[in-house]
Design an enzyme around this catalytic site. Structure first.
Site, PDB file in Angstrom:
ATOM      1  N   ASN A   1      36.763  45.529  33.044  1.00 23.61           N
ATOM      2  CA  ASN A   1      37.802  46.001  32.109  1.00 23.61           C
ATOM      3  C   ASN A   1      37.806  45.176  30.821  1.00 23.61           C
ATOM      4  O   ASN A   1      37.929  45.717  29.716  1.00 23.61           O
ATOM      5  CB  ASN A   1      39.193  45.886  32.743  1.00 23.61           C
TER       6      ASN A   1
ATOM      7  N   LEU B   1      30.362  39.699  46.221  1.00 20.46           N
ATOM      8  CA  LEU B   1      31.509  40.283  46.916  1.00 20.46           C
ATOM      9  C   LEU B   1      32.813  39.608  46.506  1.00 20.46           C
ATOM     10  O   LEU B   1      33.894  40.168  46.731  1.00 20.46           O
ATOM     11  CB  LEU B   1      31.330  40.207  48.439  1.00 20.46           C
TER      12      LEU B   1
ATOM     13  N   ARG C   1      44.180  33.456  35.792  1.00 20.97           N
ATOM     14  CA  ARG C   1      44.079  34.031  34.434  1.00 20.97           C
ATOM     15  C   ARG C   1      45.289  33.610  33.595  1.00 20.97           C
ATOM     16  O   ARG C   1      46.332  33.248  34.145  1.00 20.97           O
ATOM     17  CB  ARG C   1      44.017  35.555  34.533  1.00 20.97           C
TER      18      ARG C   1
ATOM     19  N   ARG D   1      42.321  42.735  25.943  1.00 21.67           N
ATOM     20  CA  ARG D   1      41.909  42.972  27.334  1.00 21.67           C
ATOM     21  C   ARG D   1      42.798  43.989  28.044  1.00 21.67           C
ATOM     22  O   ARG D   1      42.339  44.767  28.866  1.00 21.67           O
ATOM     23  CB  ARG D   1      41.908  41.644  28.101  1.00 21.67           C
TER      24      ARG D   1
ATOM     25  N   SER E   1      42.997  39.880  42.848  1.00 21.81           N
ATOM     26  CA  SER E   1      42.531  38.958  43.884  1.00 21.81           C
ATOM     27  C   SER E   1      43.419  37.716  43.887  1.00 21.81           C
ATOM     28  O   SER E   1      44.141  37.439  42.915  1.00 21.81           O
ATOM     29  CB  SER E   1      41.072  38.552  43.620  1.00 21.81           C
ATOM     30  N   SER E   2      43.328  36.957  44.981  1.00 22.81           N
ATOM     31  CA  SER E   2      44.139  35.732  45.045  1.00 22.81           C
ATOM     32  C   SER E   2      43.669  34.730  43.984  1.00 22.81           C
ATOM     33  O   SER E   2      44.394  33.806  43.636  1.00 22.81           O
ATOM     34  CB  SER E   2      44.109  35.129  46.456  1.00 22.81           C
ATOM     35  N   GLU E   3      42.456  34.931  43.470  1.00 25.27           N
ATOM     36  CA  GLU E   3      41.936  34.043  42.406  1.00 25.27           C
ATOM     37  C   GLU E   3      42.408  34.491  41.001  1.00 25.27           C
ATOM     38  O   GLU E   3      42.324  33.726  40.050  1.00 25.27           O
ATOM     39  CB  GLU E   3      40.404  34.017  42.428  1.00 25.27           C
ATOM     40  N   ASN E   4      42.887  35.733  40.896  1.00 30.38           N
ATOM     41  CA  ASN E   4      43.294  36.240  39.575  1.00 30.38           C
ATOM     42  C   ASN E   4      44.517  35.520  38.999  1.00 30.38           C
ATOM     43  O   ASN E   4      44.791  35.610  37.799  1.00 30.38           O
ATOM     44  CB  ASN E   4      43.566  37.756  39.615  1.00 30.38           C
TER      45      ASN E   4
ATOM     46  N   ASP F   1      35.392  46.147  38.304  1.00 24.69           N
ATOM     47  CA  ASP F   1      35.118  45.027  37.404  1.00 24.69           C
ATOM     48  C   ASP F   1      34.667  45.535  36.037  1.00 24.69           C
ATOM     49  O   ASP F   1      34.044  46.594  35.931  1.00 24.69           O
ATOM     50  CB  ASP F   1      34.016  44.160  38.037  1.00 24.69           C
TER      51      ASP F   1
HETATM   52  C1  FPP Z   1      38.428  43.329  36.589  1.00 21.28           C
HETATM   53  O1  FPP Z   1      38.041  43.401  35.238  1.00 21.28           O
HETATM   54  C2  FPP Z   1      39.656  44.052  36.838  1.00 21.28           C
HETATM   55  C3  FPP Z   1      40.832  43.494  37.244  1.00 21.28           C
HETATM   56  C4  FPP Z   1      40.999  42.045  37.479  1.00 21.28           C
HETATM   57  C5  FPP Z   1      42.031  44.273  37.469  1.00 21.28           C
HETATM   58  C6  FPP Z   1      41.873  45.660  38.009  1.00 21.28           C
HETATM   59  C7  FPP Z   1      43.054  46.443  37.597  1.00 21.28           C
HETATM   60  C8  FPP Z   1      43.041  47.739  37.191  1.00 21.28           C
HETATM   61  C9  FPP Z   1      41.846  48.600  37.246  1.00 21.28           C
HETATM   62  C10 FPP Z   1      44.246  48.394  36.624  1.00 21.28           C
HETATM   63  C11 FPP Z   1      45.365  48.705  37.478  1.00 21.28           C
HETATM   64  C12 FPP Z   1      45.129  48.998  38.898  1.00 21.28           C
HETATM   65  C13 FPP Z   1      45.962  49.764  39.622  1.00 21.28           C
HETATM   66  C14 FPP Z   1      45.718  49.942  41.084  1.00 21.28           C
HETATM   67  C15 FPP Z   1      47.066  50.444  38.984  1.00 21.28           C
HETATM   68  P1  FPP Z   1      37.932  42.050  34.400  1.00 21.28           P
HETATM   69  O2  FPP Z   1      39.219  41.834  33.720  1.00 21.28           O
HETATM   70  O3  FPP Z   1      37.523  40.932  35.323  1.00 21.28           O
HETATM   71  O4  FPP Z   1      36.795  42.420  33.414  1.00 21.28           O
HETATM   72  P2  FPP Z   1      35.719  41.436  32.785  1.00 21.28           P
HETATM   73  O5  FPP Z   1      34.920  40.881  33.935  1.00 21.28           O
HETATM   74  O6  FPP Z   1      34.915  42.345  31.909  1.00 21.28           O
HETATM   75  O7  FPP Z   1      36.475  40.394  32.023  1.00 21.28           O
END
Ligand code: FPP
Length: 249
Positions: A31, A204, A80, A42, A74-77, A29
Protein backbone atom coordinates in the site's frame (compact mmCIF):
# COMPACT_ATOMS: atom_id res chain seq x y z
CA UNK A 1 -26.73 -12.08 -3.36
CA UNK A 2 -23.78 -13.39 -5.36
CA UNK A 3 -24.26 -16.83 -6.91
CA UNK A 4 -21.94 -19.36 -5.39
CA UNK A 5 -19.93 -21.46 -7.83
CA UNK A 6 -20.55 -25.20 -7.65
CA UNK A 7 -17.78 -26.67 -5.54
CA UNK A 8 -15.72 -29.33 -7.27
CA UNK A 9 -16.07 -32.83 -5.91
CA UNK A 10 -12.30 -32.95 -5.38
CA UNK A 11 -11.25 -31.89 -1.89
CA UNK A 12 -8.17 -29.71 -2.31
CA UNK A 13 -6.87 -30.78 1.11
CA UNK A 14 -6.48 -34.37 -0.06
CA UNK A 15 -3.34 -35.43 -1.95
CA UNK A 16 -3.61 -35.13 -5.71
CA UNK A 17 -6.99 -33.43 -5.65
CA UNK A 18 -6.87 -29.97 -7.06
CA UNK A 19 -9.81 -27.65 -7.32
CA UNK A 20 -10.98 -24.50 -5.67
CA UNK A 21 -8.96 -23.93 -2.50
CA UNK A 22 -11.13 -24.09 0.59
CA UNK A 23 -9.03 -21.60 2.53
CA UNK A 24 -7.01 -18.75 1.01
CA UNK A 25 -4.96 -16.32 3.10
CA UNK A 26 -3.54 -13.05 1.80
CA UNK A 27 -0.69 -10.87 3.03
CA UNK A 28 -1.85 -7.54 1.62
CA UNK A 29 1.43 -5.75 1.02
CA UNK A 30 2.49 -2.70 -0.98
CA UNK A 31 0.00 0.00 0.00
CA UNK A 32 2.78 2.41 0.96
CA UNK A 33 4.72 1.88 -2.29
CA UNK A 34 1.54 2.30 -4.34
CA UNK A 35 0.94 5.69 -2.71
CA UNK A 36 4.58 6.77 -2.94
CA UNK A 37 4.67 6.01 -6.67
CA UNK A 38 1.82 8.50 -7.08
CA UNK A 39 3.24 11.12 -4.76
CA UNK A 40 0.38 10.50 -2.33
CA UNK A 41 0.44 10.05 1.46
CA UNK A 42 0.63 6.43 2.66
CA UNK A 43 -2.95 6.58 3.91
CA UNK A 44 -4.10 6.94 0.29
CA UNK A 45 -2.51 3.55 -0.39
CA UNK A 46 -4.33 2.02 2.58
CA UNK A 47 -7.62 3.56 1.39
CA UNK A 48 -7.15 2.09 -2.07
CA UNK A 49 -6.14 -1.17 -0.33
CA UNK A 50 -9.53 -1.22 1.39
CA UNK A 51 -11.13 -1.06 -2.09
CA UNK A 52 -9.10 -4.13 -3.06
CA UNK A 53 -10.38 -5.85 0.09
CA UNK A 54 -13.95 -5.22 -1.09
CA UNK A 55 -13.26 -6.56 -4.61
CA UNK A 56 -11.37 -9.62 -3.44
CA UNK A 57 -14.04 -10.63 -0.90
CA UNK A 58 -16.64 -10.50 -3.66
CA UNK A 59 -14.48 -12.52 -6.09
CA UNK A 60 -13.65 -15.08 -3.39
CA UNK A 61 -17.37 -15.61 -2.68
CA UNK A 62 -18.10 -15.99 -6.38
CA UNK A 63 -15.28 -18.53 -6.77
CA UNK A 64 -16.71 -20.71 -4.01
CA UNK A 65 -13.86 -20.22 -1.54
CA UNK A 66 -15.02 -21.29 1.89
CA UNK A 67 -12.67 -19.15 3.95
CA UNK A 68 -10.65 -16.03 3.16
CA UNK A 69 -8.13 -14.77 5.71
CA UNK A 70 -6.70 -11.26 5.34
CA UNK A 71 -3.67 -9.97 7.22
CA UNK A 72 -4.84 -6.43 8.05
CA UNK A 73 -2.63 -5.55 11.03
CA UNK A 74 0.25 -7.56 12.38
CA UNK A 75 1.50 -7.48 15.96
CA UNK A 76 4.64 -5.84 14.51
CA UNK A 77 2.64 -3.02 12.85
CA UNK A 78 2.49 -1.18 16.20
CA UNK A 79 6.08 -0.14 15.39
CA UNK A 80 4.78 2.20 12.66
CA UNK A 81 4.44 5.95 13.32
CA UNK A 82 1.42 6.80 15.45
CA UNK A 83 -0.16 8.81 12.63
CA UNK A 84 -0.15 5.78 10.34
CA UNK A 85 -1.54 3.52 13.08
CA UNK A 86 -4.32 6.08 13.62
CA UNK A 87 -5.01 6.15 9.87
CA UNK A 88 -5.25 2.36 9.75
CA UNK A 89 -7.57 2.32 12.77
CA UNK A 90 -9.72 5.02 11.21
CA UNK A 91 -9.95 2.99 8.04
CA UNK A 92 -10.91 -0.13 9.96
CA UNK A 93 -13.64 1.82 11.77
CA UNK A 94 -14.90 3.25 8.50
CA UNK A 95 -14.75 -0.10 6.72
CA UNK A 96 -16.65 -1.93 9.46
CA UNK A 97 -19.23 0.84 9.58
CA UNK A 98 -19.78 0.98 5.83
CA UNK A 99 -19.35 -2.68 4.86
CA UNK A 100 -20.99 -4.65 7.64
CA UNK A 101 -24.50 -4.57 6.13
CA UNK A 102 -23.16 -5.68 2.76
CA UNK A 103 -21.10 -8.50 4.28
CA UNK A 104 -24.13 -9.69 6.24
CA UNK A 105 -26.38 -9.51 3.16
CA UNK A 106 -23.86 -11.58 1.21
CA UNK A 107 -23.99 -14.31 3.86
CA UNK A 108 -20.45 -13.71 5.05
CA UNK A 109 -19.42 -14.70 8.55
CA UNK A 110 -16.77 -12.45 10.05
CA UNK A 111 -14.12 -13.93 12.33
CA UNK A 112 -11.09 -12.30 13.91
CA UNK A 113 -7.76 -13.87 14.75
CA UNK A 114 -5.25 -12.02 16.90
CA UNK A 115 -5.40 -10.08 20.13
CA UNK A 116 -8.12 -7.43 20.10
CA UNK A 117 -7.37 -6.28 23.65
CA UNK A 118 -4.69 -3.84 22.44
CA UNK A 119 -7.21 -1.87 20.34
CA UNK A 120 -9.18 1.15 21.49
CA UNK A 121 -12.39 -0.08 23.19
CA UNK A 122 -14.67 1.38 20.50
CA UNK A 123 -12.89 -0.58 17.76
CA UNK A 124 -12.78 -3.79 19.79
CA UNK A 125 -16.53 -3.41 20.49
CA UNK A 126 -17.35 -2.66 16.87
CA UNK A 127 -15.44 -5.73 15.75
CA UNK A 128 -17.06 -7.95 18.39
CA UNK A 129 -20.53 -6.73 17.41
CA UNK A 130 -19.81 -7.39 13.73
CA UNK A 131 -18.60 -10.91 14.57
CA UNK A 132 -21.72 -11.58 16.65
CA UNK A 133 -24.08 -10.18 14.01
CA UNK A 134 -22.67 -12.37 11.23
CA UNK A 135 -22.04 -15.49 13.34
CA UNK A 136 -24.79 -17.57 11.72
CA UNK A 137 -23.83 -16.81 8.10
CA UNK A 138 -22.61 -19.78 6.11
CA UNK A 139 -21.73 -18.68 2.59
CA UNK A 140 -18.11 -17.73 3.28
CA UNK A 141 -16.00 -17.01 6.34
CA UNK A 142 -13.97 -13.82 6.22
CA UNK A 143 -11.17 -13.90 8.77
CA UNK A 144 -9.43 -10.63 9.52
CA UNK A 145 -6.09 -10.96 11.27
CA UNK A 146 -5.78 -8.02 13.66
CA UNK A 147 -2.82 -7.58 15.97
CA UNK A 148 -1.99 -11.12 14.91
CA UNK A 149 1.37 -12.82 15.15
CA UNK A 150 1.79 -16.51 14.46
CA UNK A 151 4.53 -17.19 17.00
CA UNK A 152 2.45 -15.57 19.73
CA UNK A 153 -0.56 -17.66 18.69
CA UNK A 154 1.58 -20.82 19.05
CA UNK A 155 2.92 -19.62 22.42
CA UNK A 156 -0.65 -19.08 23.65
CA UNK A 157 -1.62 -22.57 22.44
CA UNK A 158 1.37 -24.07 24.30
CA UNK A 159 0.33 -22.19 27.43
CA UNK A 160 -3.27 -23.43 27.15
CA UNK A 161 -2.15 -27.03 26.75
CA UNK A 162 0.43 -26.74 29.55
CA UNK A 163 -2.30 -25.39 31.82
CA UNK A 164 -4.50 -28.37 31.03
CA UNK A 165 -1.63 -30.72 31.83
CA UNK A 166 -0.80 -28.87 35.07
CA UNK A 167 -4.42 -29.11 36.22
CA UNK A 168 -4.43 -32.85 35.55
CA UNK A 169 -7.06 -32.54 32.82
CA UNK A 170 -4.85 -34.19 30.19
CA UNK A 171 -1.60 -36.19 30.16
CA UNK A 172 1.39 -34.74 28.23
CA UNK A 173 1.41 -37.64 25.78
CA UNK A 174 -2.11 -36.89 24.51
CA UNK A 175 -0.75 -33.64 23.05
CA UNK A 176 -0.51 -34.33 19.34
CA UNK A 177 -0.81 -32.21 16.17
CA UNK A 178 -4.59 -32.24 16.41
CA UNK A 179 -4.44 -30.99 20.00
CA UNK A 180 -2.14 -28.12 19.05
CA UNK A 181 -4.32 -27.32 16.06
CA UNK A 182 -7.38 -27.21 18.31
CA UNK A 183 -5.67 -24.73 20.64
CA UNK A 184 -4.92 -22.22 17.85
CA UNK A 185 -7.11 -19.21 16.92
CA UNK A 186 -7.87 -20.97 13.62
CA UNK A 187 -9.17 -24.22 15.15
CA UNK A 188 -12.61 -23.95 13.52
CA UNK A 189 -11.36 -22.98 10.06
CA UNK A 190 -10.69 -25.26 7.07
CA UNK A 191 -7.06 -26.27 6.44
CA UNK A 192 -5.08 -23.52 4.76
CA UNK A 193 -4.58 -24.28 1.04
CA UNK A 194 -3.06 -21.14 -0.44
CA UNK A 195 -1.15 -18.13 0.86
CA UNK A 196 -0.80 -15.14 -1.46
CA UNK A 197 1.57 -12.26 -0.79
CA UNK A 198 1.49 -9.19 -2.96
CA UNK A 199 4.16 -6.60 -3.80
CA UNK A 200 7.07 -8.91 -4.62
CA UNK A 201 8.14 -9.70 -1.05
CA UNK A 202 8.77 -13.40 -0.48
CA UNK A 203 8.26 -13.92 3.23
CA UNK A 204 5.54 -15.17 5.55
CA UNK A 205 6.25 -12.43 8.12
CA UNK A 206 4.92 -14.33 11.13
CA UNK A 207 1.60 -15.13 9.41
CA UNK A 208 -0.08 -18.55 9.88
CA UNK A 209 3.25 -20.40 10.24
CA UNK A 210 1.76 -23.62 11.64
CA UNK A 211 -1.23 -23.51 9.30
CA UNK A 212 0.90 -22.94 6.19
CA UNK A 213 2.87 -26.20 6.66
CA UNK A 214 1.38 -27.70 3.48
CA UNK A 215 -0.16 -24.62 1.90
CA UNK A 216 0.82 -23.54 -1.59
CA UNK A 217 2.62 -20.20 -1.58
CA UNK A 218 2.11 -17.61 -4.29
CA UNK A 219 4.14 -14.41 -4.44
CA UNK A 220 2.96 -11.83 -6.94
CA UNK A 221 4.55 -8.50 -7.85
CA UNK A 222 1.23 -6.62 -7.95
CA UNK A 223 0.92 -4.03 -5.19
CA UNK A 224 -2.11 -4.68 -2.99
CA UNK A 225 -4.10 -1.60 -4.13
CA UNK A 226 -3.86 -2.95 -7.71
CA UNK A 227 -4.96 -6.45 -6.71
CA UNK A 228 -8.57 -7.17 -7.70
CA UNK A 229 -11.01 -9.94 -8.64
CA UNK A 230 -9.08 -10.78 -11.82
CA UNK A 231 -5.85 -11.05 -9.86
CA UNK A 232 -7.52 -13.42 -7.40
CA UNK A 233 -8.91 -15.52 -10.25
CA UNK A 234 -5.42 -15.72 -11.79
CA UNK A 235 -4.10 -16.92 -8.43
CA UNK A 236 -6.78 -19.62 -8.34
CA UNK A 237 -5.76 -20.79 -11.83
CA UNK A 238 -2.14 -20.98 -10.65
CA UNK A 239 -3.24 -22.98 -7.58
CA UNK A 240 -5.31 -25.37 -9.71
CA UNK A 241 -2.22 -26.15 -11.80
CA UNK A 242 -0.14 -27.27 -8.85
CA UNK A 243 0.30 -30.82 -7.71
CA UNK A 244 -0.02 -31.21 -3.96
CA UNK A 245 1.56 -34.31 -2.48
CA UNK A 246 1.52 -33.54 1.26
CA UNK A 247 4.87 -35.30 1.64
CA UNK A 248 3.78 -38.38 -0.34
CA UNK A 249 4.91 -39.38 -3.82
C1 FPP B 1 0.82 -3.38 3.94
O1 FPP B 1 1.25 -2.35 3.09
C2 FPP B 1 -0.54 -3.17 4.39
C3 FPP B 1 -0.92 -2.96 5.68
C4 FPP B 1 0.04 -2.90 6.80
C5 FPP B 1 -2.30 -2.75 6.06
C6 FPP B 1 -3.36 -3.48 5.30
C7 FPP B 1 -4.61 -2.72 5.41
C8 FPP B 1 -5.52 -2.53 4.41
C9 FPP B 1 -5.44 -3.21 3.10
C10 FPP B 1 -6.66 -1.59 4.56
C11 FPP B 1 -7.75 -1.92 5.44
C12 FPP B 1 -8.09 -3.33 5.68
C13 FPP B 1 -9.32 -3.72 6.04
C14 FPP B 1 -9.57 -5.16 6.36
C15 FPP B 1 -10.41 -2.77 6.07
P1 FPP B 1 2.51 -1.47 3.53
O2 FPP B 1 2.00 -0.28 4.23
O3 FPP B 1 3.44 -2.32 4.35
O4 FPP B 1 3.11 -1.12 2.15
P2 FPP B 1 4.65 -0.89 1.81
O5 FPP B 1 5.35 -2.18 2.10
O6 FPP B 1 4.61 -0.57 0.34
O7 FPP B 1 5.11 0.26 2.65
Amino acid sequence: MIAKAARTEARPDSPGNIGVPRHVAIIMDGNGRWAKARGLPRVAGHRQGAESVRKVIRAAGEAGIECLTLYAFSSENWRRPETEINDLMGLLRFYLGSELDALHREGIRLRIIGDLSAFKPDIAQMVERAVARTAENTRMTLVIALNYGSRNEIVQAARTLAGRVASGEIAPDVIDEAAVNAALDTSDLPPLDLVIRTSGERRLSNFLLWQAAYAELLFVDTLWPDFDGNALRAALVDFAGRERRFGGL
